[in-house]
Design an enzyme around this catalytic site. Structure first.
Site, mmCIF file in Angstrom:
data_model
loop_
_atom_site.group_PDB
_atom_site.id
_atom_site.type_symbol
_atom_site.label_atom_id
_atom_site.label_comp_id
_atom_site.label_asym_id
_atom_site.label_seq_id
_atom_site.Cartn_x
_atom_site.Cartn_y
_atom_site.Cartn_z
ATOM 1 N N ASP A 57 0.841 -1.196 0.000
ATOM 2 C CA ASP A 57 0.000 0.000 0.000
ATOM 3 C C ASP A 57 0.880 1.251 0.000
ATOM 4 O OD1 ASP A 57 -2.319 1.584 0.227
ATOM 5 O OD2 ASP A 57 -2.260 1.518 2.411
ATOM 6 N N SER A 83 -12.048 4.519 5.999
ATOM 7 C CA SER A 83 -12.515 4.535 7.389
ATOM 8 C C SER A 83 -13.306 5.810 7.650
ATOM 9 C CB SER A 83 -11.330 4.473 8.356
ATOM 10 O OG SER A 83 -10.595 3.288 8.176
#
Length: 266
Positions: free
Chosen positions: A66, A199
């Site tokens: 990532d 999130s």
């Protein structure tokens, strides 16, 4: 019309939590090592463990790098057997982003590894800081569909991370998401699109994003917070002085949070 969750594995507790959640729900999952987290768990140590866990899991698991911002980190991930890498040169000028991404894509594809890139930028840095936002509006960072189409065609990437109103880290208020950006980028590129800063987005926001073309959702901050709160409660209870009891409580809390996210995404 569903998305796969990508969850950062910053240690063995979060790694167990993510795989445990995926296996309990019988859903595929993406476990990731972010370059910004390398200071906490070096990829040379956590990477082989991630690959081994993926190989032994009861569900399909992708092992992903990532936000690989350095060539050194991307090449390390490729050598370790990661099945997907993200070349993040989004902070660089368009032409340099294209050049680096194309170079990595050619190397990765020769090893049967898929590549994610990013065009446009989130209004916060990967570590959740807001320094990039100074003197700019969120819309200034959004991905342009025409640019996305040209970029994907020139680089040969497999997935594109786009900017459409999300942010890394914790949200002070619900983000305002521009789903037209998602829809238009999906139509222009024909590729699976990636939501970073997942999130804190509400269930409706996730579902609308998926409806319009998001196929991978990066989720970490609130999973980590769930673990932190459980660890804090375990320490404050005074029931144990062993670190493994605290880590176990954190792992269980993170697993439940991941399960909630996977259910929404799928």
């Amino acid at each position: 019309k569903s998305a796969i969750g990508m969850f950062n594995a910053t240690g063995f507790d979060s790694l167990q939590a993510v795989i445990g959640a995926a296996e309990e729900l019988n859903k595929p999952v993406i476990i990731a090592h972010a370059e910004v987290h390398n200071v906490y768990n070096d990829i040379s140590m956590v990477g082989p463990a991630m690959v081994a866990v993926a190989q032994n899991a009861k569900v399909p698991v992708c092992v992903h790098l990532d936000h690989g911002t350095s060539l050194d980190m991307v090449y390390k991930a490729l050598r370790l057997g990661f099945t997907s890498v993200m070349m993040d040169a989004s902070a660089m000028p368009y032409e340099e982003n294209l050049r680096l991404t194309k170079m990595i894509t050619e190397a990765a594809h020769s090893m049967n590894v898929s590549v994610e890139a990013e065009l446009g930028r989130l209004v916060t840095g990967e570590a959740g800081s807001g320094e990039e936002m100074v003197g700019a509006k969120a819309e200034d960072f959004y991905t342009r569909p025409d640019e996305a189409e040209a970029f994907c065609a020139a680089t040969g990437i497999d997935a594109l991370a786009i900017a459409f109103g999300t942010a890394h880290g914790f949200y002070a208020a619900q983000p305002k998401l521009d789903f037209d950006v998602v829809k238009n980028c999906a139509k222009a590129t024909g590729l699976p699109l990636v939501m970073h800063g997942g999130s804190g987005v509400n269930e409706e926001g996730f579902k609308k994003a998926i409806e319009n073309g998001i196929r991978k959702i990066n989720y970490y901050s609130y999973m980590s917070k769930a673990g932190y709160m459980a660890a804090k409660a375990a320490i404050e209870s005074g029931k144990s002085s062993y670190l493994h009891d605290v880590e176990y409580a954190a792992m269980q809390a993170m697993k439940e949070d991941v399960k909630k996210a996977i259910k929404i995404f799928s």
